[in-house]
Enzyme design. Structure first.
Site, PDB file in Angstrom:
ATOM      1  N   CYS A 190       0.842  -1.210   0.000  1.00 20.44           N
ATOM      2  CA  CYS A 190       0.000   0.000   0.000  1.00 20.44           C
ATOM      3  C   CYS A 190       0.869   1.248   0.000  1.00 20.44           C
ATOM      4  O   CYS A 190       0.749   2.110   0.863  1.00 20.44           O
ATOM      5  CB  CYS A 190      -1.036  -0.012   1.091  1.00 20.44           C
ATOM      6  SG  CYS A 190      -0.494  -0.691   2.613  1.00 20.44           S
ATOM      7  N   GLY A 191       1.733   1.315  -1.022  1.00 20.93           N
ATOM      8  CA  GLY A 191       2.432   2.556  -1.340  1.00 20.93           C
ATOM      9  C   GLY A 191       1.493   3.440  -2.139  1.00 20.93           C
ATOM     10  O   GLY A 191       0.280   3.485  -1.883  1.00 20.93           O
ATOM     11  N   VAL A 208       0.396   3.321  -5.373  1.00 20.53           N
ATOM     12  CA  VAL A 208      -0.631   2.679  -6.218  1.00 20.53           C
ATOM     13  C   VAL A 208      -1.675   1.962  -5.364  1.00 20.53           C
ATOM     14  O   VAL A 208      -2.888   2.137  -5.557  1.00 20.53           O
ATOM     15  CB  VAL A 208       0.037   1.702  -7.217  1.00 20.53           C
ATOM     16  CG1 VAL A 208      -0.996   0.849  -7.929  1.00 20.53           C
ATOM     17  CG2 VAL A 208       0.879   2.488  -8.219  1.00 20.53           C
ATOM     18  N   ALA A 265       9.421  -3.729  -5.509  1.00 21.32           N
ATOM     19  CA  ALA A 265      10.655  -3.028  -5.170  1.00 21.32           C
ATOM     20  C   ALA A 265      10.808  -1.850  -6.120  1.00 21.32           C
ATOM     21  O   ALA A 265      10.306  -1.881  -7.236  1.00 21.32           O
ATOM     22  CB  ALA A 265      11.820  -3.987  -5.335  1.00 21.32           C
ATOM     23  N   GLN A 299      13.215   0.584  -8.482  1.00 21.72           N
ATOM     24  CA  GLN A 299      14.419   0.353  -9.290  1.00 21.72           C
ATOM     25  C   GLN A 299      15.625   1.008  -8.606  1.00 21.72           C
ATOM     26  O   GLN A 299      15.568   2.177  -8.229  1.00 21.72           O
ATOM     27  CB  GLN A 299      14.208   0.962 -10.683  1.00 21.72           C
ATOM     28  CG  GLN A 299      15.108   0.373 -11.726  1.00 21.72           C
ATOM     29  CD  GLN A 299      14.515   0.487 -13.134  1.00 21.72           C
ATOM     30  OE1 GLN A 299      13.421   1.016 -13.317  1.00 21.72           O
ATOM     31  NE2 GLN A 299      15.223  -0.010 -14.116  1.00 21.72           N
ATOM     32  N   ARG A 329      16.061  -3.310 -16.108  1.00 21.25           N
ATOM     33  CA  ARG A 329      14.633  -3.642 -16.001  1.00 21.25           C
ATOM     34  C   ARG A 329      14.468  -5.125 -15.657  1.00 21.25           C
ATOM     35  O   ARG A 329      13.603  -5.497 -14.880  1.00 21.25           O
ATOM     36  CB  ARG A 329      13.982  -3.299 -17.348  1.00 21.25           C
ATOM     37  CG  ARG A 329      12.493  -3.431 -17.372  1.00 21.25           C
ATOM     38  CD  ARG A 329      11.948  -2.809 -18.658  1.00 21.25           C
ATOM     39  NE  ARG A 329      10.641  -3.341 -18.963  1.00 21.25           N
ATOM     40  CZ  ARG A 329      10.441  -4.422 -19.708  1.00 21.25           C
ATOM     41  NH1 ARG A 329      11.450  -5.078 -20.212  1.00 21.25           N
ATOM     42  NH2 ARG A 329       9.215  -4.836 -19.945  1.00 21.25           N
ATOM     43  N   ALA A 361      -1.083  -5.405 -10.114  1.00 24.68           N
ATOM     44  CA  ALA A 361      -0.838  -4.017 -10.515  1.00 24.68           C
ATOM     45  C   ALA A 361       0.646  -3.702 -10.615  1.00 24.68           C
ATOM     46  O   ALA A 361       1.035  -2.722 -11.239  1.00 24.68           O
ATOM     47  CB  ALA A 361      -1.501  -3.065  -9.520  1.00 24.68           C
ATOM     48  N   ASP A 373      -4.347   2.600 -20.220  1.00 24.50           N
ATOM     49  CA  ASP A 373      -3.981   3.110 -21.544  1.00 24.50           C
ATOM     50  C   ASP A 373      -5.239   3.316 -22.382  1.00 24.50           C
ATOM     51  O   ASP A 373      -5.355   4.297 -23.127  1.00 24.50           O
ATOM     52  CB  ASP A 373      -3.034   2.112 -22.239  1.00 24.50           C
ATOM     53  CG  ASP A 373      -1.935   1.666 -21.305  1.00 24.50           C
ATOM     54  OD1 ASP A 373      -0.805   2.124 -21.436  1.00 24.50           O
ATOM     55  OD2 ASP A 373      -2.233   0.852 -20.397  1.00 24.50           O
ATOM     56  N   ALA A 407      -8.170   3.987 -21.173  1.00 20.63           N
ATOM     57  CA  ALA A 407      -8.833   5.181 -20.614  1.00 20.63           C
ATOM     58  C   ALA A 407      -8.169   6.451 -21.152  1.00 20.63           C
ATOM     59  O   ALA A 407      -8.854   7.424 -21.497  1.00 20.63           O
ATOM     60  CB  ALA A 407      -8.776   5.140 -19.096  1.00 20.63           C
ATOM     61  N   ARG A 408      -6.849   6.419 -21.224  1.00 15.44           N
ATOM     62  CA  ARG A 408      -6.125   7.598 -21.745  1.00 15.44           C
ATOM     63  C   ARG A 408      -6.487   7.831 -23.209  1.00 15.44           C
ATOM     64  O   ARG A 408      -6.717   8.974 -23.633  1.00 15.44           O
ATOM     65  CB  ARG A 408      -4.611   7.378 -21.615  1.00 15.44           C
ATOM     66  CG  ARG A 408      -4.113   7.459 -20.183  1.00 15.44           C
ATOM     67  CD  ARG A 408      -2.675   6.948 -20.059  1.00 15.44           C
ATOM     68  NE  ARG A 408      -2.171   7.125 -18.699  1.00 15.44           N
ATOM     69  CZ  ARG A 408      -1.172   6.416 -18.174  1.00 15.44           C
ATOM     70  NH1 ARG A 408      -0.583   5.467 -18.883  1.00 15.44           N
ATOM     71  NH2 ARG A 408      -0.767   6.647 -16.946  1.00 15.44           N
ATOM     72  N   ARG A 462      -9.234   6.843 -24.863  1.00 13.77           N
ATOM     73  CA  ARG A 462     -10.619   7.324 -24.975  1.00 13.77           C
ATOM     74  C   ARG A 462     -10.715   8.793 -24.567  1.00 13.77           C
ATOM     75  O   ARG A 462     -11.428   9.591 -25.192  1.00 13.77           O
ATOM     76  CB  ARG A 462     -11.547   6.486 -24.100  1.00 13.77           C
ATOM     77  CG  ARG A 462     -11.720   5.064 -24.602  1.00 13.77           C
ATOM     78  CD  ARG A 462     -12.513   4.236 -23.615  1.00 13.77           C
ATOM     79  NE  ARG A 462     -13.909   4.633 -23.531  1.00 13.77           N
ATOM     80  CZ  ARG A 462     -14.746   4.215 -22.587  1.00 13.77           C
ATOM     81  NH1 ARG A 462     -14.333   3.394 -21.637  1.00 13.77           N
ATOM     82  NH2 ARG A 462     -16.006   4.603 -22.581  1.00 13.77           N
ATOM     83  N   HIS A 487       1.225  -3.314 -21.606  1.00 11.98           N
ATOM     84  CA  HIS A 487       1.104  -2.024 -20.922  1.00 11.98           C
ATOM     85  C   HIS A 487       2.518  -1.431 -20.936  1.00 11.98           C
ATOM     86  O   HIS A 487       3.320  -1.688 -20.049  1.00 11.98           O
ATOM     87  CB  HIS A 487       0.604  -2.232 -19.486  1.00 11.98           C
ATOM     88  CG  HIS A 487       0.675  -0.978 -18.648  1.00 11.98           C
ATOM     89  ND1 HIS A 487       0.063   0.190 -18.982  1.00 11.98           N
ATOM     90  CD2 HIS A 487       1.315  -0.742 -17.470  1.00 11.98           C
ATOM     91  CE1 HIS A 487       0.308   1.101 -18.061  1.00 11.98           C
ATOM     92  NE2 HIS A 487       1.074   0.563 -17.131  1.00 11.98           N
TER      93      HIS A 487
HETATM   94  P1  ADP Z   1       4.162   2.181  -6.168  1.00 15.02           P
HETATM   95  O1  ADP Z   1       4.382   3.591  -6.651  1.00 15.02           O
HETATM   96  O2  ADP Z   1       4.297   1.154  -7.258  1.00 15.02           O
HETATM   97  O3  ADP Z   1       2.924   2.020  -5.365  1.00 15.02           O
HETATM   98  P2  ADP Z   1       5.642   2.177  -3.691  1.00 15.02           P
HETATM   99  O4  ADP Z   1       7.114   2.015  -3.463  1.00 15.02           O
HETATM  100  O5  ADP Z   1       4.974   3.461  -3.325  1.00 15.02           O
HETATM  101  O6  ADP Z   1       5.424   1.845  -5.237  1.00 15.02           O
HETATM  102  O7  ADP Z   1       4.856   0.990  -2.956  1.00 15.02           O
HETATM  103  C1  ADP Z   1       5.255  -0.335  -2.980  1.00 15.02           C
HETATM  104  C2  ADP Z   1       4.890  -0.920  -1.626  1.00 15.02           C
HETATM  105  O8  ADP Z   1       5.158  -2.326  -1.657  1.00 15.02           O
HETATM  106  C3  ADP Z   1       5.691  -0.346  -0.451  1.00 15.02           C
HETATM  107  O9  ADP Z   1       4.800   0.181   0.515  1.00 15.02           O
HETATM  108  C4  ADP Z   1       6.464  -1.546   0.077  1.00 15.02           C
HETATM  109  O10 ADP Z   1       6.609  -1.526   1.501  1.00 15.02           O
HETATM  110  C5  ADP Z   1       5.586  -2.708  -0.364  1.00 15.02           C
HETATM  111  N1  ADP Z   1       6.303  -3.979  -0.424  1.00 15.02           N
HETATM  112  C6  ADP Z   1       7.510  -4.238  -0.980  1.00 15.02           C
HETATM  113  N2  ADP Z   1       7.835  -5.534  -0.811  1.00 15.02           N
HETATM  114  C7  ADP Z   1       6.816  -6.119  -0.130  1.00 15.02           C
HETATM  115  C8  ADP Z   1       6.563  -7.431   0.358  1.00 15.02           C
HETATM  116  N3  ADP Z   1       7.432  -8.412   0.167  1.00 15.02           N
HETATM  117  N4  ADP Z   1       5.397  -7.639   1.009  1.00 15.02           N
HETATM  118  C9  ADP Z   1       4.499  -6.659   1.187  1.00 15.02           C
HETATM  119  N5  ADP Z   1       4.690  -5.391   0.768  1.00 15.02           N
HETATM  120  C10 ADP Z   1       5.828  -5.117   0.121  1.00 15.02           C
END
Ligand code: ADP
Length: 310
Positions: free
Chosen positions: A8-9, A11, A77, A79, A85, A115, A145, A147-148, A150, A172
Protein backbone atom coordinates in the site's frame (compact mmCIF):
# COMPACT_ATOMS: atom_id res chain seq x y z
CA UNK A 1 -17.28 -7.25 -1.39
CA UNK A 2 -14.10 -7.58 0.67
CA UNK A 3 -10.96 -6.44 -1.15
CA UNK A 4 -7.39 -6.90 0.04
CA UNK A 5 -4.52 -4.67 -1.03
CA UNK A 6 -1.00 -6.05 -0.62
CA UNK A 7 1.54 -3.27 -1.01
CA UNK A 8 0.00 0.00 0.00
CA UNK A 9 2.43 2.56 -1.34
CA UNK A 10 1.21 5.09 -3.88
CA UNK A 11 -0.63 2.68 -6.22
CA UNK A 12 -2.16 0.43 -3.56
CA UNK A 13 -3.36 3.34 -1.45
CA UNK A 14 -4.77 5.20 -4.48
CA UNK A 15 -6.76 2.05 -5.35
CA UNK A 16 -8.03 1.77 -1.78
CA UNK A 17 -9.01 5.45 -1.77
CA UNK A 18 -10.86 5.05 -5.08
CA UNK A 19 -12.71 1.98 -3.72
CA UNK A 20 -13.89 4.09 -0.78
CA UNK A 21 -14.84 7.15 -2.82
CA UNK A 22 -16.92 5.03 -5.24
CA UNK A 23 -18.25 2.56 -2.68
CA UNK A 24 -16.91 -0.28 -4.83
CA UNK A 25 -16.09 -2.48 -1.82
CA UNK A 26 -17.70 -3.01 1.57
CA UNK A 27 -14.41 -3.81 3.29
CA UNK A 28 -10.78 -3.04 2.41
CA UNK A 29 -7.79 -4.64 4.19
CA UNK A 30 -4.34 -3.11 3.66
CA UNK A 31 -1.26 -5.32 4.04
CA UNK A 32 2.33 -4.13 3.67
CA UNK A 33 5.80 -5.26 4.67
CA UNK A 34 5.91 -1.88 6.37
CA UNK A 35 2.99 -2.34 8.77
CA UNK A 36 3.22 1.22 10.07
CA UNK A 37 2.70 2.42 6.51
CA UNK A 38 -0.36 0.16 6.16
CA UNK A 39 -1.77 1.45 9.46
CA UNK A 40 -1.22 5.06 8.45
CA UNK A 41 -2.75 4.61 5.01
CA UNK A 42 -5.78 2.80 6.48
CA UNK A 43 -6.32 5.57 9.01
CA UNK A 44 -5.95 8.34 6.42
CA UNK A 45 -8.31 6.66 3.93
CA UNK A 46 -10.81 5.78 6.67
CA UNK A 47 -11.08 9.49 7.46
CA UNK A 48 -12.58 10.01 3.99
CA UNK A 49 -15.42 7.51 4.55
CA UNK A 50 -17.84 10.04 6.11
CA UNK A 51 -17.59 11.98 2.84
CA UNK A 52 -18.10 8.90 0.69
CA UNK A 53 -19.33 5.40 1.63
CA UNK A 54 -19.23 3.49 4.93
CA UNK A 55 -16.48 1.14 3.76
CA UNK A 56 -14.64 -0.68 6.57
CA UNK A 57 -10.95 0.14 6.00
CA UNK A 58 -8.23 -1.38 8.16
CA UNK A 59 -4.64 -2.53 8.11
CA UNK A 60 -3.95 -6.20 8.76
CA UNK A 61 -1.81 -9.23 8.21
CA UNK A 62 -2.29 -11.95 5.61
CA UNK A 63 -4.77 -13.82 7.88
CA UNK A 64 -7.05 -10.79 7.67
CA UNK A 65 -7.48 -11.41 3.94
CA UNK A 66 -9.74 -14.39 4.71
CA UNK A 67 -12.77 -14.42 2.37
CA UNK A 68 -11.50 -11.50 0.29
CA UNK A 69 -13.17 -11.78 -3.11
CA UNK A 70 -10.27 -9.95 -4.74
CA UNK A 71 -6.74 -9.07 -3.64
CA UNK A 72 -4.85 -6.29 -5.40
CA UNK A 73 -1.12 -7.03 -5.63
CA UNK A 74 0.65 -3.66 -5.72
CA UNK A 75 3.79 -4.61 -3.78
CA UNK A 76 7.10 -4.16 -5.43
CA UNK A 77 10.66 -3.03 -5.17
CA UNK A 78 11.81 0.30 -6.55
CA UNK A 79 14.42 0.35 -9.29
CA UNK A 80 17.91 0.78 -7.83
CA UNK A 81 20.35 3.13 -9.54
CA UNK A 82 22.07 1.22 -12.32
CA UNK A 83 19.66 -1.72 -12.06
CA UNK A 84 18.33 -3.12 -15.33
CA UNK A 85 14.63 -3.64 -16.00
CA UNK A 86 15.24 -7.39 -16.00
CA UNK A 87 16.99 -7.29 -12.61
CA UNK A 88 14.08 -5.32 -11.19
CA UNK A 89 11.69 -7.79 -12.73
CA UNK A 90 13.55 -10.66 -11.09
CA UNK A 91 13.36 -8.95 -7.70
CA UNK A 92 9.63 -8.28 -8.08
CA UNK A 93 9.08 -11.92 -9.05
CA UNK A 94 10.80 -12.82 -5.74
CA UNK A 95 8.42 -10.46 -3.89
CA UNK A 96 5.45 -12.24 -5.51
CA UNK A 97 6.92 -15.62 -4.55
CA UNK A 98 6.79 -14.48 -0.91
CA UNK A 99 3.36 -12.88 -1.07
CA UNK A 100 1.19 -15.16 -3.20
CA UNK A 101 1.32 -18.33 -1.04
CA UNK A 102 0.41 -16.22 1.98
CA UNK A 103 -2.51 -14.54 0.19
CA UNK A 104 -3.86 -17.87 -1.05
CA UNK A 105 -3.31 -19.47 2.36
CA UNK A 106 -5.81 -16.98 3.78
CA UNK A 107 -8.09 -16.56 0.76
CA UNK A 108 -7.85 -19.61 -1.53
CA UNK A 109 -10.95 -18.60 -3.49
CA UNK A 110 -9.83 -15.05 -4.24
CA UNK A 111 -9.17 -13.33 -7.55
CA UNK A 112 -5.66 -11.85 -7.83
CA UNK A 113 -5.49 -8.39 -9.40
CA UNK A 114 -1.92 -7.67 -10.41
CA UNK A 115 -0.84 -4.02 -10.52
CA UNK A 116 2.93 -4.28 -9.98
CA UNK A 117 4.95 -3.36 -13.06
CA UNK A 118 5.89 -4.58 -15.58
CA UNK A 119 2.32 -5.69 -15.14
CA UNK A 120 2.02 -8.20 -18.00
CA UNK A 121 5.08 -10.19 -17.02
CA UNK A 122 4.10 -9.97 -13.34
CA UNK A 123 0.70 -11.39 -14.31
CA UNK A 124 2.45 -14.30 -16.00
CA UNK A 125 4.58 -14.77 -12.86
CA UNK A 126 1.52 -14.60 -10.57
CA UNK A 127 -0.40 -17.10 -12.72
CA UNK A 128 2.44 -19.64 -12.48
CA UNK A 129 3.10 -19.07 -8.78
CA UNK A 130 -0.56 -19.22 -7.77
CA UNK A 131 -1.58 -22.26 -9.82
CA UNK A 132 -4.96 -20.53 -10.25
CA UNK A 133 -6.90 -20.68 -13.50
CA UNK A 134 -5.72 -17.84 -15.77
CA UNK A 135 -9.09 -16.07 -15.55
CA UNK A 136 -8.58 -15.58 -11.81
CA UNK A 137 -5.21 -13.86 -12.14
CA UNK A 138 -5.88 -10.54 -13.80
CA UNK A 139 -3.37 -7.85 -14.66
CA UNK A 140 -4.57 -4.26 -14.87
CA UNK A 141 -2.83 -4.35 -18.26
CA UNK A 142 -3.95 -1.61 -20.60
CA UNK A 143 -7.09 -0.65 -18.66
CA UNK A 144 -5.44 2.72 -18.04
CA UNK A 145 -3.98 3.11 -21.54
CA UNK A 146 -7.46 2.51 -22.96
CA UNK A 147 -8.83 5.18 -20.61
CA UNK A 148 -6.13 7.60 -21.74
CA UNK A 149 -6.87 6.84 -25.42
CA UNK A 150 -10.62 7.32 -24.98
CA UNK A 151 -10.03 10.51 -23.01
CA UNK A 152 -7.77 12.03 -25.67
CA UNK A 153 -10.08 11.03 -28.53
CA UNK A 154 -13.01 12.48 -26.63
CA UNK A 155 -11.11 15.71 -26.00
CA UNK A 156 -10.28 15.98 -29.72
CA UNK A 157 -13.90 15.35 -30.73
CA UNK A 158 -15.46 17.45 -27.97
CA UNK A 159 -17.39 14.45 -26.63
CA UNK A 160 -17.72 12.65 -23.32
CA UNK A 161 -15.07 9.94 -22.96
CA UNK A 162 -17.93 7.61 -21.98
CA UNK A 163 -19.30 7.97 -25.53
CA UNK A 164 -16.03 7.10 -27.26
CA UNK A 165 -15.07 3.44 -27.67
CA UNK A 166 -11.54 2.53 -28.55
CA UNK A 167 -9.03 0.06 -27.18
CA UNK A 168 -5.34 -0.19 -26.45
CA UNK A 169 -4.12 -3.80 -26.61
CA UNK A 170 -0.94 -5.79 -26.01
CA UNK A 171 1.73 -4.67 -23.57
CA UNK A 172 1.10 -2.02 -20.92
CA UNK A 173 4.18 -0.20 -22.15
CA UNK A 174 6.16 0.89 -25.16
CA UNK A 175 4.92 -1.76 -27.63
CA UNK A 176 1.20 -1.28 -26.91
CA UNK A 177 -1.23 -1.07 -29.84
CA UNK A 178 -3.75 1.75 -30.25
CA UNK A 179 -6.64 0.33 -32.27
CA UNK A 180 -7.57 3.25 -34.48
CA UNK A 181 -9.38 1.16 -37.08
CA UNK A 182 -12.10 0.00 -34.68
CA UNK A 183 -12.50 3.17 -32.58
CA UNK A 184 -16.00 4.60 -32.78
CA UNK A 185 -18.34 7.21 -31.31
CA UNK A 186 -22.04 7.34 -32.07
CA UNK A 187 -21.58 4.25 -34.28
CA UNK A 188 -19.23 6.16 -36.61
CA UNK A 189 -15.49 5.48 -36.93
CA UNK A 190 -13.65 8.24 -35.08
CA UNK A 191 -11.71 9.33 -38.17
CA UNK A 192 -14.95 9.79 -40.15
CA UNK A 193 -16.67 11.49 -37.24
CA UNK A 194 -13.74 13.85 -36.81
CA UNK A 195 -14.08 14.77 -40.50
CA UNK A 196 -17.85 15.32 -40.07
CA UNK A 197 -17.19 17.58 -37.09
CA UNK A 198 -14.57 19.62 -38.88
CA UNK A 199 -11.79 18.46 -36.50
CA UNK A 200 -9.90 15.99 -38.70
CA UNK A 201 -7.78 13.34 -37.11
CA UNK A 202 -4.89 13.94 -39.48
CA UNK A 203 -1.50 12.25 -39.12
CA UNK A 204 -0.20 14.97 -36.80
CA UNK A 205 -3.26 14.72 -34.50
CA UNK A 206 -3.00 10.92 -34.41
CA UNK A 207 0.72 11.03 -33.73
CA UNK A 208 0.09 13.47 -30.87
CA UNK A 209 -2.57 11.20 -29.32
CA UNK A 210 -0.34 8.15 -29.77
CA UNK A 211 2.54 9.90 -28.02
CA UNK A 212 0.32 11.13 -25.18
CA UNK A 213 -1.01 7.61 -24.57
CA UNK A 214 2.19 5.63 -25.07
CA UNK A 215 4.46 8.06 -23.20
CA UNK A 216 1.97 9.20 -20.52
CA UNK A 217 3.80 7.51 -17.67
CA UNK A 218 7.14 9.04 -18.73
CA UNK A 219 5.62 12.53 -18.76
CA UNK A 220 3.96 12.07 -15.36
CA UNK A 221 7.11 10.60 -13.81
CA UNK A 222 9.09 13.61 -15.03
CA UNK A 223 6.70 15.89 -13.14
CA UNK A 224 5.86 13.94 -9.96
CA UNK A 225 8.08 10.88 -9.79
CA UNK A 226 5.44 8.17 -10.27
CA UNK A 227 1.84 7.61 -11.36
CA UNK A 228 -0.93 6.49 -9.06
CA UNK A 229 -4.35 8.17 -9.45
CA UNK A 230 -5.14 6.88 -12.93
CA UNK A 231 -4.19 3.31 -12.11
CA UNK A 232 -5.95 3.58 -8.74
CA UNK A 233 -9.14 4.46 -10.64
CA UNK A 234 -8.60 1.57 -13.04
CA UNK A 235 -8.13 -0.94 -10.22
CA UNK A 236 -11.30 0.34 -8.58
CA UNK A 237 -13.19 -0.13 -11.87
CA UNK A 238 -12.01 -3.76 -12.13
CA UNK A 239 -13.17 -4.45 -8.54
CA UNK A 240 -16.51 -2.77 -9.26
CA UNK A 241 -17.06 -5.01 -12.31
CA UNK A 242 -16.32 -8.08 -10.16
CA UNK A 243 -18.46 -6.92 -7.23
CA UNK A 244 -21.48 -6.20 -9.44
CA UNK A 245 -20.92 -9.25 -11.71
CA UNK A 246 -21.15 -6.75 -14.57
CA UNK A 247 -19.87 -8.74 -17.53
CA UNK A 248 -18.20 -5.46 -18.49
CA UNK A 249 -15.63 -5.30 -21.29
CA UNK A 250 -12.25 -3.98 -20.11
CA UNK A 251 -8.79 -4.36 -21.60
CA UNK A 252 -6.99 -6.57 -19.11
CA UNK A 253 -3.94 -8.78 -19.10
CA UNK A 254 -4.41 -12.52 -18.67
CA UNK A 255 -2.27 -15.47 -19.74
CA UNK A 256 -3.63 -16.60 -23.11
CA UNK A 257 -2.96 -19.92 -24.82
CA UNK A 258 -2.00 -17.90 -27.87
CA UNK A 259 -2.01 -14.27 -28.99
CA UNK A 260 -1.39 -13.78 -32.72
CA UNK A 261 0.33 -17.16 -32.73
CA UNK A 262 2.59 -16.41 -29.74
CA UNK A 263 1.91 -19.17 -27.21
CA UNK A 264 1.30 -18.80 -23.48
CA UNK A 265 1.72 -15.09 -22.93
CA UNK A 266 -0.01 -12.48 -20.74
CA UNK A 267 -1.13 -9.36 -22.62
CA UNK A 268 -4.23 -7.23 -22.84
CA UNK A 269 -7.22 -7.94 -25.03
CA UNK A 270 -10.85 -6.92 -24.46
CA UNK A 271 -12.03 -9.19 -21.65
CA UNK A 272 -15.46 -9.86 -20.22
CA UNK A 273 -15.22 -9.49 -16.45
CA UNK A 274 -17.65 -10.44 -13.70
CA UNK A 275 -17.84 -12.18 -10.34
CA UNK A 276 -15.87 -15.22 -11.50
CA UNK A 277 -13.04 -13.10 -12.91
CA UNK A 278 -12.40 -13.18 -16.65
CA UNK A 279 -15.43 -14.82 -18.25
CA UNK A 280 -14.31 -14.48 -21.86
CA UNK A 281 -12.02 -12.77 -24.33
CA UNK A 282 -13.10 -10.83 -27.39
CA UNK A 283 -10.88 -11.02 -30.44
CA UNK A 284 -11.17 -7.51 -31.85
CA UNK A 285 -11.42 -6.57 -35.51
CA UNK A 286 -7.99 -5.22 -36.39
CA UNK A 287 -6.32 -3.81 -39.47
CA UNK A 288 -3.37 -5.82 -40.81
CA UNK A 289 -0.83 -3.39 -39.33
CA UNK A 290 -2.58 -3.64 -35.93
CA UNK A 291 -2.46 -7.45 -36.05
CA UNK A 292 1.27 -7.24 -36.80
CA UNK A 293 1.83 -4.73 -33.98
CA UNK A 294 -0.09 -6.93 -31.53
CA UNK A 295 2.07 -9.90 -32.52
CA UNK A 296 5.24 -7.84 -31.95
CA UNK A 297 3.94 -6.73 -28.56
CA UNK A 298 3.16 -10.32 -27.53
CA UNK A 299 6.67 -11.31 -28.65
CA UNK A 300 8.25 -8.59 -26.46
CA UNK A 301 6.32 -9.86 -23.44
CA UNK A 302 7.00 -13.51 -24.13
CA UNK A 303 10.72 -12.80 -24.34
CA UNK A 304 10.74 -10.80 -21.08
CA UNK A 305 8.92 -13.61 -19.25
CA UNK A 306 11.32 -16.20 -20.66
CA UNK A 307 14.35 -14.14 -19.62
CA UNK A 308 13.35 -14.48 -15.96
CA UNK A 309 12.41 -18.13 -16.35
CA UNK A 310 8.60 -17.85 -16.60
P1 ADP B 1 4.16 2.18 -6.17
O1 ADP B 1 4.38 3.59 -6.65
O2 ADP B 1 4.30 1.15 -7.26
O3 ADP B 1 2.92 2.02 -5.37
P2 ADP B 1 5.64 2.18 -3.69
O4 ADP B 1 7.11 2.01 -3.46
O5 ADP B 1 4.97 3.46 -3.32
O6 ADP B 1 5.42 1.84 -5.24
O7 ADP B 1 4.86 0.99 -2.96
C1 ADP B 1 5.25 -0.33 -2.98
C2 ADP B 1 4.89 -0.92 -1.63
O8 ADP B 1 5.16 -2.33 -1.66
C3 ADP B 1 5.69 -0.35 -0.45
O9 ADP B 1 4.80 0.18 0.51
C4 ADP B 1 6.46 -1.55 0.08
O10 ADP B 1 6.61 -1.53 1.50
C5 ADP B 1 5.59 -2.71 -0.36
N1 ADP B 1 6.30 -3.98 -0.42
C6 ADP B 1 7.51 -4.24 -0.98
N2 ADP B 1 7.84 -5.53 -0.81
C7 ADP B 1 6.82 -6.12 -0.13
C8 ADP B 1 6.56 -7.43 0.36
N3 ADP B 1 7.43 -8.41 0.17
N4 ADP B 1 5.40 -7.64 1.01
C9 ADP B 1 4.50 -6.66 1.19
N5 ADP B 1 4.69 -5.39 0.77
C10 ADP B 1 5.83 -5.12 0.12
Amino acid sequence: MKVGVVGCGMVGSAAAYALVMRGAASEVVLVDLNHRMAEAQAQDIRHATPFAYPVKVRAGGYDDLENAAAVILAAGANQKPGESRMELLGRNADVFAQIIPRVLGAAPGTILLVATNPVDVMTQVATRLSGLAPGRVIGSGTVLDTARFRGLLAWHLGLSSKSVHGYVLGEHGDSEVLCWSSSIAGSVRVEDLAEQMGRPLDDAAKAHIDEQVRRAAYHIIEGKGATWYGIGGGLMRICQAIANDEHAVLTLSVVNDSIEGIPHVAASLPRIIGRGGILGTIMPDLADAEHAALKRSAQVLKQAAEEIGY
